[in-house]
Design an enzyme around this catalytic site. Sequence first.
Site, PDB file in Angstrom:
ATOM      1  N   GLU A   6      -9.403  -4.388  10.460  1.00 21.30           N
ATOM      2  CA  GLU A   6      -8.621  -4.026   9.266  1.00 21.30           C
ATOM      3  C   GLU A   6      -9.577  -3.550   8.177  1.00 21.30           C
ATOM      4  OE1 GLU A   6      -5.481  -3.578   8.205  1.00 21.30           O
ATOM      5  OE2 GLU A   6      -6.384  -3.190   6.243  1.00 21.30           O
TER       6      GLU A   6
ATOM      7  N   CYS B 149       5.583   3.355  11.272  1.00 21.20           N
ATOM      8  CA  CYS B 149       6.916   2.827  10.950  1.00 21.20           C
ATOM      9  C   CYS B 149       7.601   3.812  10.010  1.00 21.20           C
ATOM     10  CB  CYS B 149       6.825   1.424  10.357  1.00 21.20           C
ATOM     11  SG  CYS B 149       5.806   1.319   8.893  1.00 21.20           S
TER      12      CYS B 149
ATOM     13  N   LYS C   2       0.851  -6.645  15.679  1.00 21.84           N
ATOM     14  CA  LYS C   2       0.563  -6.043  16.987  1.00 21.84           C
ATOM     15  C   LYS C   2      -0.555  -6.833  17.679  1.00 21.84           C
ATOM     16  CE  LYS C   2       3.270  -2.747  15.372  1.00 21.84           C
ATOM     17  NZ  LYS C   2       3.350  -3.157  13.966  1.00 21.84           N
TER      18      LYS C   2
ATOM     19  N   ASP D 265      -1.897   1.724  14.948  1.00 24.04           N
ATOM     20  CA  ASP D 265      -0.646   1.529  14.193  1.00 24.04           C
ATOM     21  C   ASP D 265      -0.954   2.038  12.780  1.00 24.04           C
ATOM     22  OD1 ASP D 265       1.968   0.603  13.845  1.00 24.04           O
ATOM     23  OD2 ASP D 265       1.295  -1.348  13.113  1.00 24.04           O
TER      24      ASP D 265
ATOM     25  N   ARG E 207      -6.661  -7.787   3.106  1.00 18.27           N
ATOM     26  CA  ARG E 207      -5.736  -7.889   4.235  1.00 18.27           C
ATOM     27  C   ARG E 207      -6.410  -8.473   5.475  1.00 18.27           C
ATOM     28  NH1 ARG E 207      -0.878  -5.115   4.061  1.00 18.27           N
ATOM     29  NH2 ARG E 207      -0.986  -4.397   6.212  1.00 18.27           N
TER      30      ARG E 207
HETATM   31  C1  LIG Z   1       1.049  -0.180   9.433  1.00 18.02           C
HETATM   32  S1  LIG Z   1      -0.191  -1.159   8.763  1.00 18.02           S
HETATM   33  C2  LIG Z   1      -0.686  -2.125  10.122  1.00 18.02           C
HETATM   34  C3  LIG Z   1       0.284  -3.192  10.532  1.00 18.02           C
HETATM   35  C4  LIG Z   1      -0.264  -4.051  11.646  1.00 18.02           C
HETATM   36  N1  LIG Z   1      -0.651  -3.235  12.788  1.00 18.02           N
HETATM   37  C5  LIG Z   1       0.696  -5.127  12.095  1.00 18.02           C
HETATM   38  O1  LIG Z   1       1.415  -4.911  13.071  1.00 18.02           O
HETATM   39  O2  LIG Z   1       0.714  -6.220  11.522  1.00 18.02           O
HETATM   40  C6  LIG Z   1      -1.512  -0.050   8.596  1.00 18.02           C
HETATM   41  C7  LIG Z   1      -2.841  -0.644   8.203  1.00 18.02           C
HETATM   42  O3  LIG Z   1      -3.785   0.430   8.090  1.00 18.02           O
HETATM   43  C8  LIG Z   1      -4.720   0.108   7.079  1.00 18.02           C
HETATM   44  N2  LIG Z   1      -5.374   1.337   6.585  1.00 18.02           N
HETATM   45  C9  LIG Z   1      -5.180   1.981   5.421  1.00 18.02           C
HETATM   46  N3  LIG Z   1      -6.015   3.029   5.307  1.00 18.02           N
HETATM   47  C10 LIG Z   1      -6.763   3.064   6.424  1.00 18.02           C
HETATM   48  C11 LIG Z   1      -7.818   3.896   6.886  1.00 18.02           C
HETATM   49  N4  LIG Z   1      -8.256   4.927   6.176  1.00 18.02           N
HETATM   50  N5  LIG Z   1      -8.375   3.605   8.079  1.00 18.02           N
HETATM   51  C12 LIG Z   1      -7.939   2.556   8.806  1.00 18.02           C
HETATM   52  N6  LIG Z   1      -6.940   1.737   8.415  1.00 18.02           N
HETATM   53  C13 LIG Z   1      -6.360   1.980   7.247  1.00 18.02           C
HETATM   54  C14 LIG Z   1      -3.887  -0.608   6.031  1.00 18.02           C
HETATM   55  O4  LIG Z   1      -4.700  -1.444   5.228  1.00 18.02           O
HETATM   56  C15 LIG Z   1      -2.864  -1.366   6.859  1.00 18.02           C
HETATM   57  O5  LIG Z   1      -3.243  -2.714   7.040  1.00 18.02           O
END
Ligand SMILES: C[S@@+](CC[C@H](N)C(=O)[O-])C[C@H]1O[C@@H](n2cnc3c(N)ncnc32)[C@H](O)[C@@H]1O
Length: 442
Positions: free
Chosen positions: A126, A224, A108, A171, A131
């Site tokens: 992130e 998703c 995104k 996201d 990541r």
């Molecule tokens: C759906 S993925 C994001 C994909 C990204 N937006 C893309 O399009 O490439 C969700 C992300 O939220 C992060 N995440 C997990 N727990 C979280 C938290 N408590 N607060 C914020 N982000 C978190 C994950 O590490 C992951 O990278």
Amino acid sequence: MDLPVEFLDKYKNILGNEFEEFLKSFDREAVSGFRINPLKNLSSIESSDYEAISESSFGYYGKISGKSVEHVCGLIYSQEPAAQVVAESAGVQSGMKVLDLCAAPGGKSTHLLSFLGNEGLLVSNEISHKRSKILVENIERFGARNVVVLNESPKRLAKVFTQYFDAIILDAPCSGEGMFRKDSDAIQYWSPDYPQNCANLQREIVEEAMKMLAPGGSLIYSTCTWSEEENEDIVKWILENYPNMKLMNIPKINGQSEGIDMPEVVRCWPHHFLGEGQFVAKLNDRRDKVTDKKIKVGKSKLTNEQKKLWDEFYKKNLLTDFLSAGILQVFGDNLYFLPEGLPDLSKLKIARNGLHLGVFKKNRFEPSFALGLALRPEEVERTLEINEEQFRKYVAGETLTIGECISNGWVQLVINGNGLGFAKFVNGVVKNYFPKGLRFSY
Ligand SMILES: C[S@@+](CC[C@H](N)C(=O)[O-])C[C@H]1O[C@@H](n2cnc3c(N)ncnc32)[C@H](O)[C@@H]1O
């Protein structure tokens, strides 16, 4: 595909007589796609015959190898069509201040940068350290100049960016049902309670996001997954708890569907839409925009000696003035360019402090790989065009012996009209400056 019985029962109930078509979609292959990068010279892609995704400004169906020139120079970003609906619906325009709150690996964020076009700024955040490193790599390859990458929790971020952003893309981490076809590992994590557990976390993240939204700004909430708990229920919760937020209609095109009892939002179901699973909602803050909010900006901290070395490099090698619209900042021996208007970030974990310009070494400045990717060839004094064969050698870590007689010094390597970093040309040989961690062979 072996899907959990409770998952199947749940969607039989929701989808009724569409359920059989939904189920059949899991026997088809996942749909691949990519986006082109408008910040680059795209002539090599424009002459190919990939089919455009009609609902996407930059999208095409198909796969491009991670070892191709197009990928390595950041001309494309691989992203399946449904994921492209998110930034496409965000309405981000050049000049805005944008936050991508859960950003890795960067799908995104890079898409948002295509709409920003190097004007305004993107904070790409992130929470996972590992990541966030992949996110930095993808952002650097894309070559944008107005991005800061942070590695923070939403809570800590909200303390620095109070009511700051014109648009926030959330996201959210989710139960990932829409990824089952693309990544069958996602099925193992699923249990009947998983969507509700994810929803609890999503509400916590939304609370922090709301603190960072400027009056009059937009929140784009996406997942998703198809579960109502993580999608329409979260939107209802936002509307109940934040009466200043208004749910906006996103037009549905090319097989995109309305939400469950919520016509404004978009759902991508695999039996209607050529792509994977996705949910997108856009909510606008109804309060009036505030124009002249004072913020405390970060400091530059360059020593006189560093200023001198940078100026020397700049005058000798660069033909661009974009650096006048931001601040130069030093971290250790590294020099960065930060977009204008950022608050002081010194209390946050920074993964990429803006555009990495290079490193101060003893009595000299060495340009970064990122700078050589971000500059267009016409912005650099000396460039050296290489061919595909030389590209293959260079990305494998080899030096290049060039017959051309140019004087020794820094050159930007260029392939198909795009920069592949700076390299040092010494007595007919191009030394290898392709980062060790990115090297590969065919
Ligand atoms: C759906 S993925 C994001 C994909 C990204 N937006 C893309 O399009 O490439 C969700 C992300 O939220 C992060 N995440 C997990 N727990 C979280 C938290 N408590 N607060 C914020 N982000 C978190 C994950 O590490 C992951 O990278």
